[in-house]
Motif scaffolding. Sequence first.
Motif, mmCIF file in Angstrom:
data_model
loop_
_atom_site.group_PDB
_atom_site.id
_atom_site.type_symbol
_atom_site.label_atom_id
_atom_site.label_comp_id
_atom_site.label_asym_id
_atom_site.label_seq_id
_atom_site.Cartn_x
_atom_site.Cartn_y
_atom_site.Cartn_z
ATOM 1 N N ASN A 122 -13.779 87.291 -26.968
ATOM 2 C CA ASN A 122 -14.292 86.426 -26.127
ATOM 3 C C ASN A 122 -13.629 85.286 -26.430
ATOM 4 O O ASN A 122 -13.695 84.405 -25.956
ATOM 5 C CB ASN A 122 -15.877 86.924 -26.278
ATOM 6 C CG ASN A 122 -16.360 88.035 -26.216
ATOM 7 O OD1 ASN A 122 -16.028 88.149 -24.991
ATOM 8 N ND2 ASN A 122 -16.825 88.934 -26.375
ATOM 9 N N GLY A 152 -21.039 90.152 -24.437
ATOM 10 C CA GLY A 152 -19.967 91.927 -24.560
ATOM 11 C C GLY A 152 -20.432 92.303 -26.266
ATOM 12 O O GLY A 152 -21.296 91.836 -26.785
ATOM 13 N N LYS A 208 -20.389 84.483 -24.537
ATOM 14 C CA LYS A 208 -19.912 84.910 -23.554
ATOM 15 C C LYS A 208 -20.767 86.796 -23.898
ATOM 16 O O LYS A 208 -21.139 87.107 -24.954
ATOM 17 C CB LYS A 208 -18.791 85.648 -23.684
ATOM 18 C CG LYS A 208 -17.878 84.751 -23.010
ATOM 19 C CD LYS A 208 -16.468 84.144 -23.434
ATOM 20 C CE LYS A 208 -15.448 82.997 -22.795
ATOM 21 N NZ LYS A 208 -14.388 83.313 -23.082
ATOM 22 N N TYR A 235 -15.617 90.749 -32.036
ATOM 23 C CA TYR A 235 -16.567 89.653 -30.221
ATOM 24 C C TYR A 235 -15.270 88.846 -30.360
ATOM 25 O O TYR A 235 -15.499 88.450 -29.331
ATOM 26 C CB TYR A 235 -17.546 89.918 -31.058
ATOM 27 C CG TYR A 235 -18.532 88.393 -29.373
ATOM 28 C CD1 TYR A 235 -18.968 89.222 -28.744
ATOM 29 C CD2 TYR A 235 -18.935 87.587 -30.319
ATOM 30 C CE1 TYR A 235 -19.229 88.747 -27.604
ATOM 31 C CE2 TYR A 235 -18.927 86.701 -29.049
ATOM 32 C CZ TYR A 235 -19.298 87.412 -28.545
ATOM 33 O OH TYR A 235 -20.099 86.529 -26.863
#
Length: 94
Positions: free
Chosen positions: A91, A30, A28, A87
């Motif tokens: 996520n 980010g 993902k 992170y």
Amino acid sequence: MRTIMLAVASVALLAGTAFADEQAIKLKPGAGLDKVEGNCAACHTLAYIPMNSVYLNKAGWTAEVTKMIKAYGAPIDDADANAIVEYLSKNYGS
């Protein structure tokens, strides 16, 4: 000699097949993704992240990153380690 050459060719063929089966992992987007890709993928597949995400919250990801650094010797500085944990927990936290 022919048997050795045949054996080497067979091993090379099998190894190539094994690598061909590995899927590219797209994590993902980010903040901190670059730190994850740059540090974590240097030693292992990123497939472990979504695989373990069902089990790990922020404390779990912190423990995993700490284990990689202290037990396995991953050369990750504190700033990168913090970015990686943030992170992963944001996520891929449970």
